[in-house]
Design an enzyme around this catalytic site. Sequence first.
Site, PDB file in Angstrom:
ATOM      1  CE  LYS A 127      15.096  -9.065  -1.331  1.00 34.30           C
ATOM      2  NZ  LYS A 127      13.991  -9.789  -0.750  1.00 34.30           N
ATOM      3  NE  ARG A 161       9.639  -6.032  -2.963  1.00 38.20           N
ATOM      4  CZ  ARG A 161      10.336  -5.933  -1.975  1.00 38.20           C
ATOM      5  NH1 ARG A 161      11.237  -5.198  -1.679  1.00 38.20           N
ATOM      6  NH2 ARG A 161      10.299  -6.622  -0.768  1.00 38.20           N
ATOM      7  NE  ARG A 168      12.684 -10.103   8.873  1.00 37.25           N
ATOM      8  CZ  ARG A 168      12.714  -9.865   7.374  1.00 37.25           C
ATOM      9  NH1 ARG A 168      13.748 -10.215   6.663  1.00 37.25           N
ATOM     10  NH2 ARG A 168      11.775  -9.074   6.849  1.00 37.25           N
ATOM     11  NE  ARG A 180      10.308  -5.294   8.216  1.00 37.60           N
ATOM     12  CZ  ARG A 180      11.137  -5.729   7.081  1.00 37.60           C
ATOM     13  NH1 ARG A 180      12.491  -5.586   7.048  1.00 37.60           N
ATOM     14  NH2 ARG A 180      10.489  -6.161   5.920  1.00 37.60           N
ATOM     15  NE  ARG A 199       6.831  -8.377   3.128  1.00 39.12           N
ATOM     16  CZ  ARG A 199       7.714  -8.652   4.149  1.00 39.12           C
ATOM     17  NH1 ARG A 199       7.660  -9.208   5.104  1.00 39.12           N
ATOM     18  NH2 ARG A 199       8.973  -8.417   3.813  1.00 39.12           N
TER      19      ARG A 199
HETATM   20  P1  AMP Z   1      11.491  -5.105   2.215  1.00 41.01           P
HETATM   21  O1  AMP Z   1      12.122  -4.664   3.243  1.00 41.01           O
HETATM   22  O2  AMP Z   1      12.580  -5.319   0.737  1.00 41.01           O
HETATM   23  O3  AMP Z   1      10.852  -6.665   2.278  1.00 41.01           O
HETATM   24  O4  AMP Z   1      10.350  -4.115   1.667  1.00 41.01           O
HETATM   25  C1  AMP Z   1       9.363  -3.906   2.663  1.00 41.01           C
HETATM   26  C2  AMP Z   1       8.118  -3.374   1.797  1.00 41.01           C
HETATM   27  O5  AMP Z   1       8.468  -2.000   1.067  1.00 41.01           O
HETATM   28  C3  AMP Z   1       7.779  -4.140   0.637  1.00 41.01           C
HETATM   29  O6  AMP Z   1       6.523  -5.359   1.256  1.00 41.01           O
HETATM   30  C4  AMP Z   1       6.964  -3.237  -0.385  1.00 41.01           C
HETATM   31  O7  AMP Z   1       5.492  -2.734   0.430  1.00 41.01           O
HETATM   32  C5  AMP Z   1       7.875  -1.992  -0.323  1.00 41.01           C
HETATM   33  N1  AMP Z   1       9.013  -1.959  -0.988  1.00 41.01           N
HETATM   34  C6  AMP Z   1      10.210  -2.512  -0.992  1.00 41.01           C
HETATM   35  N2  AMP Z   1      10.835  -2.508  -2.134  1.00 41.01           N
HETATM   36  C7  AMP Z   1       9.956  -2.050  -3.179  1.00 41.01           C
HETATM   37  C8  AMP Z   1       9.988  -2.377  -4.537  1.00 41.01           C
HETATM   38  N3  AMP Z   1      10.979  -2.453  -5.383  1.00 41.01           N
HETATM   39  N4  AMP Z   1       8.785  -1.777  -5.226  1.00 41.01           N
HETATM   40  C9  AMP Z   1       7.671  -1.851  -4.635  1.00 41.01           C
HETATM   41  N5  AMP Z   1       7.716  -1.851  -3.254  1.00 41.01           N
HETATM   42  C10 AMP Z   1       8.600  -1.870  -2.508  1.00 41.01           C
END
Ligand code: AMP
Length: 207
Positions: free
Chosen positions: A13, A88, A122, A153, A164
């Site tokens: 994404k 989400r 990654r 990360r 996740r």
């Molecule tokens: P990402 O980089 O998009 O995978 O986001 C990393 C982390 O941020 C996720 O595993 C969640 O802990 C938090 N996060 C990101 N976007 C959201 C969202 N829309 N709602 C809730 N938590 C989020």
Amino acid sequence: MKLILLGAPGTGKGTMAQRLRDDLNIPQISTGDIFRKNIKEETPLGLQIKDLLARGEFVPDDITIAIVKNRLAESDCANGYILDGFPRTTAQAEALDSFQNIDCVINLHGEPEAIIARLAGRRFCPACNGTFHTSRLQSETVCPVCGGNLIIREDDREETVRKRLEVYSTTTFPLIEYYEKKGKLRTIDGDRYVDDVYDDILAVLKK
Ligand code: AMP
């Protein structure tokens, strides 16, 4: 063009959103990036959510929705944007519908084992926010863009990735049906070479 990119963690994404941002000249809004920036800068929000992110759990809906609502009200979003990592949950999608009219939702589909393998390789650059894969890096520790130190990360560790994916299948997966019913969903196979995935996304957007 007001666009949402849906997909499990590790389906690419972020990479697709960055390319679309550059080609369509509209901002990419990643809630994950916003949260990580707050954690890095040790803001009150950052301190509040640090442990949640490290465990692969979600930030509460009310906090996330307020952040996105404020961000979309900024002038650079007037001609459109790409939402990457939001919504989400169904509550987030319903809230978004109450203040924005989304044009298209791209759903990047990936198989769990392919995702786990991809995320294990990654690497992230905290200095320039770049994301890379070890299969394409000359050095696993030096950022090819800015020379910064690459890291894994915290939430890309296998145990967290599995958590996740589990959270994704229970809370985010229902969004696929939500947008399908609205006739806005376009599904693309994300387990392919990045250029092929990207070409498919452009073809869908042209229609
Ligand atoms: P990402 O980089 O998009 O995978 O986001 C990393 C982390 O941020 C996720 O595993 C969640 O802990 C938090 N996060 C990101 N976007 C959201 C969202 N829309 N709602 C809730 N938590 C989020």
